[in-house]
Design an enzyme around this catalytic site. Structure first.
Site, PDB file in Angstrom:
ATOM      1  CG  ASN A  71      -0.401  -0.183   2.519  1.00 42.87           C
ATOM      2  OD1 ASN A  71       0.595  -0.873   2.664  1.00 42.87           O
ATOM      3  ND2 ASN A  71      -1.003   0.427   3.527  1.00 42.87           N
ATOM      4  CD  GLU A  84      -5.327  -5.927  -1.077  1.00 39.18           C
ATOM      5  OE1 GLU A  84      -4.762  -4.816  -1.008  1.00 39.18           O
ATOM      6  OE2 GLU A  84      -6.125  -6.316  -0.216  1.00 39.18           O
ATOM      7  CB  CYS A 115     -10.783  -2.606   0.709  1.00 38.39           C
ATOM      8  SG  CYS A 115     -10.161  -1.975  -0.851  1.00 38.39           S
TER       9      CYS A 115
HETATM   10  N1  THU Z   1      -5.244  -1.384   2.586  1.00 43.82           N
HETATM   11  C1  THU Z   1      -4.712  -2.221   1.656  1.00 43.82           C
HETATM   12  O1  THU Z   1      -3.566  -2.025   1.210  1.00 43.82           O
HETATM   13  N2  THU Z   1      -5.469  -3.246   1.204  1.00 43.82           N
HETATM   14  C2  THU Z   1      -6.740  -3.501   1.614  1.00 43.82           C
HETATM   15  O2  THU Z   1      -7.402  -4.361   1.069  1.00 43.82           O
HETATM   16  C3  THU Z   1      -7.302  -2.762   2.750  1.00 43.82           C
HETATM   17  C4  THU Z   1      -6.580  -1.537   3.127  1.00 43.82           C
HETATM   18  C5  THU Z   1      -4.451  -0.251   3.049  1.00 43.82           C
HETATM   19  C6  THU Z   1      -4.937   1.078   2.562  1.00 43.82           C
HETATM   20  C7  THU Z   1      -4.416   2.016   3.619  1.00 43.82           C
HETATM   21  O3  THU Z   1      -3.097   2.396   3.268  1.00 43.82           O
HETATM   22  C8  THU Z   1      -4.363   1.165   4.871  1.00 43.82           C
HETATM   23  O4  THU Z   1      -4.461  -0.183   4.446  1.00 43.82           O
HETATM   24  C9  THU Z   1      -5.467   1.472   5.861  1.00 43.82           C
HETATM   25  O5  THU Z   1      -6.701   1.484   5.243  1.00 43.82           O
END
Ligand code: THU
Length: 185
Positions: A71, A84, A115
């Site tokens: 992320n 992802e 998510c």
């Molecule tokens: N995040 C992801 O990288 N993948 C997900 O499926 C859920 C959330 C990240 C986004 C953000 O940087 C952090 O987790 C908190 O939401």
């Protein structure tokens, strides 16, 4: 290596057409172990100064190639890109469009599941959601350490491109684009 120029009037062949046609591979236990290791390693590359919530992802495409992501957040929070989706973008830009399995590593137990936006993005690039595996892993190996689903379980009844092609019986006419003033030179 340069590709031969397209014949006049004929579009050039996409560079990765051969890769897309390759027979789908079923990931082996060794590939799964590698995906898990890479997802955990990518978690350390996360740029998450705002949420402090690090996520790493590793996926294997149908042609056997592995792609990774983490992320990447932004001070304008909504611009954040999940692990992802970064992995999926890397895959698409390398010419692959069919995901067989993805591992997602977070710091919590039970581990974080993808998510909704990522589920929809994965759906776009999974030829068979019923057999495409999504595995979430936490730092620990306890009973809470790993959870797996098929993509179809994570996003049943998702929106897909074929819905754009279906007849629209009661559709009102689509509004035309607003005419734009000529661009200043
Ligand atoms: N995040 C992801 O990288 N993948 C997900 O499926 C859920 C959330 C990240 C986004 C953000 O940087 C952090 O987790 C908190 O939401």
């Amino acid at each position: 290596m340069s590709r031969p120029a397209a014949k006049p009037g004929k579009p050039a062949k996409p560079a990765k057409a051969a890769a897309r046609k390759a027979a789908p591979v079923t990931p082996t236990a060794a590939v799964d172990a590698e995906l898990e290791r890479l997802a955990r390693a990518m978690r350390d590359r996360a740029y998450a100064p705002y949420s402090q919530f690090r996520v790493g992802a590793a996926l294997v495409a149908a042609d056997g190639r592995i792609f990774t992501g983490a992320n990447v957040e932004n001070a304008s929070y909504g611009l954040t890109v999940c692990a992802e989706r970064n992995a999926v973008m890397a895959m698409v830009l390398a010419g692959a469009t069919d995901i067989r399995a993805i591992y997602v590593a977070s710091d919590i137990a039970p581990p974080a599941s993808p998510c909704g936006m990522c589920r929809q993005t994965l759906l776009e690039f999974a030829r068979d959601p019923a057999t495409t595996r999504v595995v979430a892993v936490s730092p620990t190996d306890g009973p809470d350490g790993r959870v797996g689903w098929t993509l179809a379980e994570l996003i049943p009844h998702g929106f897909t491109g074929d819905q754009l092609d279906r007849p629209r019986p009661a559709a009102a006419p689509v509004r035309a684009a607003r005419p734009r003033p000529p661009r200043a030179r």
